[in-house]
Design a protein around this motif. Sequence first.
Motif, mmCIF file in Angstrom:
data_model
loop_
_atom_site.group_PDB
_atom_site.id
_atom_site.type_symbol
_atom_site.label_atom_id
_atom_site.label_comp_id
_atom_site.label_asym_id
_atom_site.label_seq_id
_atom_site.Cartn_x
_atom_site.Cartn_y
_atom_site.Cartn_z
ATOM 1 N N SER A 186 0.836 -1.202 0.000
ATOM 2 C CA SER A 186 0.000 0.000 0.000
ATOM 3 C C SER A 186 0.866 1.245 0.000
ATOM 4 C CB SER A 186 -0.924 0.011 1.225
ATOM 5 O OG SER A 186 -0.165 0.180 2.415
ATOM 6 N N GLU A 187 0.267 2.334 -0.514
ATOM 7 C CA GLU A 187 0.876 3.663 -0.443
ATOM 8 C C GLU A 187 -0.175 4.598 0.131
ATOM 9 O OE1 GLU A 187 1.333 3.548 -4.601
ATOM 10 O OE2 GLU A 187 2.312 1.662 -4.146
ATOM 11 N N VAL A 202 -4.905 7.098 -1.246
ATOM 12 C CA VAL A 202 -4.438 5.828 -0.709
ATOM 13 C C VAL A 202 -4.549 4.821 -1.839
ATOM 14 C CG1 VAL A 202 -4.909 3.951 0.931
ATOM 15 C CG2 VAL A 202 -5.181 6.334 1.654
ATOM 16 N N LEU A 246 -11.385 5.814 4.960
ATOM 17 C CA LEU A 246 -10.360 6.442 5.781
ATOM 18 C C LEU A 246 -11.029 7.207 6.909
ATOM 19 C CD1 LEU A 246 -7.220 6.977 5.749
ATOM 20 C CD2 LEU A 246 -7.797 9.226 4.866
ATOM 21 N N SER A 254 -13.925 5.187 -2.978
ATOM 22 C CA SER A 254 -12.767 4.510 -3.564
ATOM 23 C C SER A 254 -13.176 3.836 -4.873
ATOM 24 C CB SER A 254 -12.229 3.466 -2.589
ATOM 25 O OG SER A 254 -13.212 2.497 -2.328
ATOM 26 N N VAL A 314 -6.960 3.401 7.903
ATOM 27 C CA VAL A 314 -7.472 2.894 6.635
ATOM 28 C C VAL A 314 -8.199 1.580 6.916
ATOM 29 C CG1 VAL A 314 -6.847 2.044 4.341
ATOM 30 C CG2 VAL A 314 -5.496 3.872 5.410
#
Length: 111
Positions: free
Chosen positions: A22-23, A36, A53, A66, A90
């Motif tokens: 993940s970033e 995200v 989030l 998302s 998250v």
Amino acid sequence: MLGAAALLVTSTAFAHAHLSSSEPAANAEVAAPSEVTIHFTEPLEPAFSKITLADTSGKAAAAIESQVDKDDARVMHLPLPQLSTGRYAVHWIAVATDGHRTQGDFAFIVK
Ligand SMILES: [Cu+2]
């Protein structure tokens, strides 16, 4: 919950979507990210998969839903507004194309 636990135990041979990376990464301290991004091990079912989030008070911190990446169904994005400093949680739900659902949580810190 009993049914969900039984499903987890009996379906381990199938291809579930697990978090691959993940970033921001879990527990990372970062400058405010624009989104995200989570990479999964299997393609996702867009209608049932999502990332949310929450800020430190538990309030939703993203204004937009998302989306599963149109070019790579193993990637999901959550676009973000400008985040202030603090810790963010998250939560992700991933439904693989075999219908199996996995979920998880991680946090990152905006410095
Ligand atoms: Cu599965």
